[in-house]
Design a protein around this motif. Structure first.
Motif, short mmCIF file in Angstrom:
data_model
loop_
_atom_site.label_atom_id
_atom_site.label_comp_id
_atom_site.label_asym_id
_atom_site.label_seq_id
_atom_site.Cartn_x
_atom_site.Cartn_y
_atom_site.Cartn_z
N MET A 200 2.37 30.59 34.07
CA MET A 200 3.68 30.26 33.48
C MET A 200 3.62 30.52 31.99
N ARG A 201 4.74 31.15 31.50
CA ARG A 201 4.79 31.40 30.05
C ARG A 201 5.01 30.12 29.29
N LYS A 202 4.41 29.99 28.16
CA LYS A 202 4.61 28.83 27.29
C LYS A 202 5.80 29.09 26.37
N LEU A 203 6.66 28.08 26.25
CA LEU A 203 7.81 28.20 25.34
C LEU A 203 7.35 28.03 23.90
N PRO A 204 7.98 28.71 23.00
CA PRO A 204 7.67 28.48 21.58
C PRO A 204 7.98 27.04 21.21
N GLY A 205 7.28 26.55 20.24
CA GLY A 205 7.45 25.15 19.82
C GLY A 205 8.86 24.83 19.40
N SER A 206 9.52 25.72 18.68
CA SER A 206 10.88 25.44 18.21
C SER A 206 11.85 25.31 19.35
N THR A 207 11.66 26.16 20.39
CA THR A 207 12.56 26.10 21.56
C THR A 207 12.38 24.80 22.31
N LEU A 208 11.12 24.39 22.47
CA LEU A 208 10.84 23.15 23.18
C LEU A 208 11.43 21.94 22.48
N VAL A 209 11.37 21.93 21.16
CA VAL A 209 11.96 20.83 20.39
C VAL A 209 13.47 20.79 20.58
N ALA A 210 14.10 21.95 20.58
CA ALA A 210 15.57 22.00 20.74
C ALA A 210 15.99 21.50 22.10
N LEU A 211 15.24 21.87 23.15
CA LEU A 211 15.59 21.43 24.49
C LEU A 211 15.45 19.92 24.64
N LEU A 212 14.40 19.37 24.05
CA LEU A 212 14.21 17.93 24.10
C LEU A 212 15.33 17.19 23.38
N ALA A 213 15.80 17.76 22.28
CA ALA A 213 16.89 17.12 21.51
C ALA A 213 18.17 17.09 22.32
N CYS A 214 18.47 18.19 23.01
CA CYS A 214 19.68 18.22 23.84
C CYS A 214 19.58 17.23 24.98
N THR A 215 18.41 17.16 25.62
CA THR A 215 18.23 16.25 26.75
C THR A 215 18.42 14.81 26.33
N LEU A 216 17.93 14.46 25.18
CA LEU A 216 18.05 13.10 24.68
C LEU A 216 19.48 12.78 24.25
N ALA A 217 20.22 13.83 23.88
CA ALA A 217 21.59 13.60 23.37
C ALA A 217 22.58 13.26 24.47
N PHE A 218 22.43 13.77 25.70
CA PHE A 218 23.42 13.56 26.76
C PHE A 218 23.61 12.10 27.12
N PRO A 219 22.56 11.32 27.29
CA PRO A 219 22.77 9.91 27.60
C PRO A 219 23.52 9.18 26.50
N ALA A 220 23.26 9.57 25.26
CA ALA A 220 23.94 8.91 24.14
C ALA A 220 25.44 9.18 24.18
N ALA A 221 25.81 10.44 24.48
CA ALA A 221 27.24 10.80 24.54
C ALA A 221 27.95 10.07 25.65
N ALA A 222 27.28 9.93 26.80
CA ALA A 222 27.89 9.24 27.92
C ALA A 222 28.16 7.79 27.62
N GLN A 223 27.34 7.18 26.76
CA GLN A 223 27.52 5.78 26.42
C GLN A 223 28.69 5.57 25.44
N ASN A 224 29.09 6.63 24.70
CA ASN A 224 30.19 6.52 23.72
C ASN A 224 31.44 7.23 24.25
N ALA A 225 32.10 6.70 25.30
CA ALA A 225 33.30 7.31 25.89
C ALA A 225 34.45 7.33 24.88
N PRO A 226 35.33 8.43 24.89
CA PRO A 226 36.45 8.51 23.94
C PRO A 226 37.43 7.36 24.14
N GLN A 227 37.96 6.89 23.05
CA GLN A 227 38.89 5.77 23.09
C GLN A 227 40.34 6.29 23.13
N VAL A 228 41.15 5.83 24.07
CA VAL A 228 42.56 6.22 24.20
C VAL A 228 43.43 5.19 23.54
N THR A 229 44.26 5.64 22.58
CA THR A 229 45.18 4.74 21.88
C THR A 229 46.60 4.96 22.41
#
Length: 634
Positions: A1-30
């Motif tokens: 298996m090819r190894k991903l470059p370090g910068s790519t791996l960091v970016a993927l981890l950041a996106c993965t961690l961001a999704f749960p946070a977004a789901a917890q902050n649902a848009p508010q309807v006024t």
């Protein structure tokens, strides 16, 4: 298996961690985000603070309770302005072409000069069309045997004018009416019992007699291209659609369909009430006679100053204006009626008039007439302003001399001069020796009215009456006669008369006669006009009506019969160096339905086996000398 470059791996981890946070902050309807009603307010309109006019839309009540949709355009700050009224089946909102704050820029081009002249402009939908209530009836007959109701377009015009002068405080109480084609017909109907506030009128190319020579027939020959109009006009309250085409060339489409009735049936037009009435009355019976407006005008003449206006080559309504004016003048009502014929196609009076087919004029003939004659005429009777010169009995443009001619009496020619068919396909003013010329008319190969192909959407429709006729001259089923080269000008002022003596092997048949100006083969002033065969006037006559328009009869096969009919009115100069030509033929397709050349009760429903070839012999000389009687001015 090819190894991903370090910068790519960091970016993927950041996106993965961001999704749960977004789901917890649902848009508010006024509350302001929620729309529970329609996004189209009931009474919204754009601010018009910068407009120099105000537009009103009114539902004006008629005497029977029906209300008619009316659009009113009033200059801001208006006081004591006259009203210009047009009644139409073509959408009263159409003449307002844009939402420009400038009134003259907001209206359709034909109304710019009227907007410049400080008029209150009014357009109204006739009964049953677009925004108006009630039932629509094509050119609704006047009250009487054909219309047992208490209303017609005469009463509707009267009630409309009465409402306008009482409800428009910006007006001076004076009304003028104008309109072209069907709208010209609504003007003529208003003249049958004019409201006292109607002070002046201009029917432009009005539909006056639909059987004799306006939209529906010409001397009994049915103009079958109107099937499109029937579908679009009476197939919907708004704008309907014409017939669906199975092919590009209407010559083929109509030929393959067979009769006009077969074409109507194939497209569902036979279910339209107007077609049912029209097709049941192919002869000039009471149905047509009782709604011929020229006859009605003589029975109920008005004192309203009126200009009867049409084009010399009006391809749709070339009959109405001149015949209405002639009828009124003959009956002693010429003082308040005037005739104007310009070098125009149908309704060109509302557009630019710099060109007409091969003609290019020194200026805009329409703008010149409207600004120097028509509007001053209206101003005189609506505002009391003087005219620079009195309106003559008749004004006709000579397209060759490129000028308006004014006549105290019309026609200018007091007598008719026979131009006889001669031997060797000649034409001359001397009576010829006896002879005959013949051609075979085959309904399976009719002569087209234009060079093929002839598409339904056809730009040449407007100017087909001035198209070069060399395409027809080359056919064996068209007889072509011409004079020697002219050494002097021949000025025509009036209506030529075709006087054809002929026999046929059939028991019915049509005769088309064309009067043509043949240009020199070399024409330096405009080289592309070299040899051009320019029609001056032409028309068609259905042979079964040679003795009576109301009571048709078969043509006795093999016997000479006379076919005498009037061609359209002209004011035209044939120059020295030109020739005069006459063409005679028996079909003009697909504009007119084919005559089967076998007598049948109703040609619109002829069967395929009824269409047969016929040999037509045109008689020259002797007691039946065929000729075109020319209104030559001396």
């Amino acid at each position: 298996m090819r190894k991903l470059p370090g910068s790519t791996l960091v970016a993927l981890l950041a996106c993965t961690l961001a999704f749960p946070a977004a789901a917890q902050n649902a848009p508010q309807v006024t509350p302001d985000m929620v729309q529970t009603g329609s996004d189209i307010p009931a009474d919204w309109q754009q601010p018009g603070d910068q407009d120099d006019y105000v537009t009103r839309e009114e539902m004006i009540p008629m005497r029977d309770g029906v209300s008619l949709h009316t659009v009113i355009m009033i200059p801001k700050g208006a006081r004591d302005l006259p009203i210009l009224l047009e009644r139409t089946p073509y959408n009263a909102n159409f003449p307002i072409a844009s939402n420009s704050p400038d009134m003259r820029a907001a209206v359709w081009s034909g109304n710019i000069d009227w907007a410049d002249g400080s008029y209150i402009l009014v357009w109204q939908d006739v009964r049953g069309k677009y925004g108006s209530e009630g039932d629509y009836v094509m050119t609704r007959p006047p009250r009487g045997p054909l219309n047992p109701s208490d209303t017609d377009d005469t009463t509707d015009a009267w009630d409309t004018i009465d409402w306008l002068v009482k409800n428009l405080p910006e007006s001076n109480g004076n009304v003028g009416m104008i309109g072209s084609s069907y709208d010209g017909w609504t003007v003529t109907m208003a003249l049958l019992d004019p409201h006292p506030a109607l002070k002046v009128a201009a029917p432009e190319s009005p539909m006056v007699d639909g059987w004799m020579g306006d939209d529906w027939f010409h001397y009994g020959a049915f103009r079958q291209l109107n099937l499109d109009f029937f579908a679009s006009q009476s197939g919907a309250k708004g704008r309907g659609s014409g017939m669906v085409r199975t092919g590009y060339d209407d010559y083929s489409n109509f030929l393959e369909a067979g009769s006009a009735g077969a074409m109507a049936r194939a497209h569902g037009i036979d279910r339209l009430p107007w077609w049912q009435r029209l097709s049941a009355h192919p002869a000039y019976d009471a149905f047509w006679q009782l709604q011929a407006v020229d006859k009605l005008l003589v029975e109920r003449p008005s004192t309203v100053p009126t200009i009867w206006l049409q084009g010399m080559w009006d391809q749709e309504d070339i009959y109405g204006a001149v015949h209405a004016w002639e009828a009124l003048t003959k009956a002693g009502h010429g003082a308040n009626n005037h005739l104007v014929i310009g070098p125009w196609w149908h309704s060109q009076i509302n557009r630019s008039g710099r060109e007409m087919g091969p003609f290019t004029f020194r200026g805009d003939t329409v703008a010149e007439f409207r600004q120097q004659v028509l509007i001053p005429f209206f101003n005189h009777y609506l505002r009391g302003t003087p005219m620079a010169q009195p309106m003559p009995a008749a004004m006709l443009y000579d397209p060759v001399e490129d000028r308006w001619d004014r006549f105290a009496q019309w026609p200018g020619a007091k007598t008719l001069t026979p131009l006889y068919l001669q031997a060797d396909m000649g034409l001359g003013f001397g009576r010829p020796a006896t002879g005959e010329d013949s051609y075979v008319s085959d309904p399976a190969k009719p002569v087209p009215y234009l060079t093929r192909p002839i598409p339904a959407a056809n730009d040449r429709w407007r100017t087909w009456l001035v198209q070069d006729q060399r395409f027809a001259e080359a056919r064996p089923d068209v007889l072509t006669y011409q004079t020697p080269v002219l050494t002097e000008a021949v000025k025509l002022e009036g209506a030529p008369i075709a006087d054809i003596h002929a026999r046929t092997t059939g028991t019915d048949g049509d005769f088309i006669v064309k009067l043509i100006d043949v240009y020199p083969s070399i024409y330096p002033e405009k080289p592309e006009m070299g040899g051009y065969q320019l029609p001056i006037a032409m028309d068609i006559f259905r042979g079964r009506y040679r003795e009576s328009f109301s009571d048709p009869s078969p043509i006795p096969a093999g016997e000479v019969q006379e076919y005498k009919f009037r061609l359209p009115t002209v004011n035209y100069t044939v120059k020295p160096g030109h020739r005069i030509m006459v063409q005679i033929q028996s079909t003009l397709f697909p504009l007119y339905d084919r005559n089967p050349q076998t007598y049948v009760p109703n040609i619109m429903f002829a069967e395929p086996q009824d269409y047969r070839e016929a040999t037509i012999e045109i008689v020259r000389g002797g007691p039946g000398a065929s000729a075109v009687l020319l209104p030559v001015a001396k």
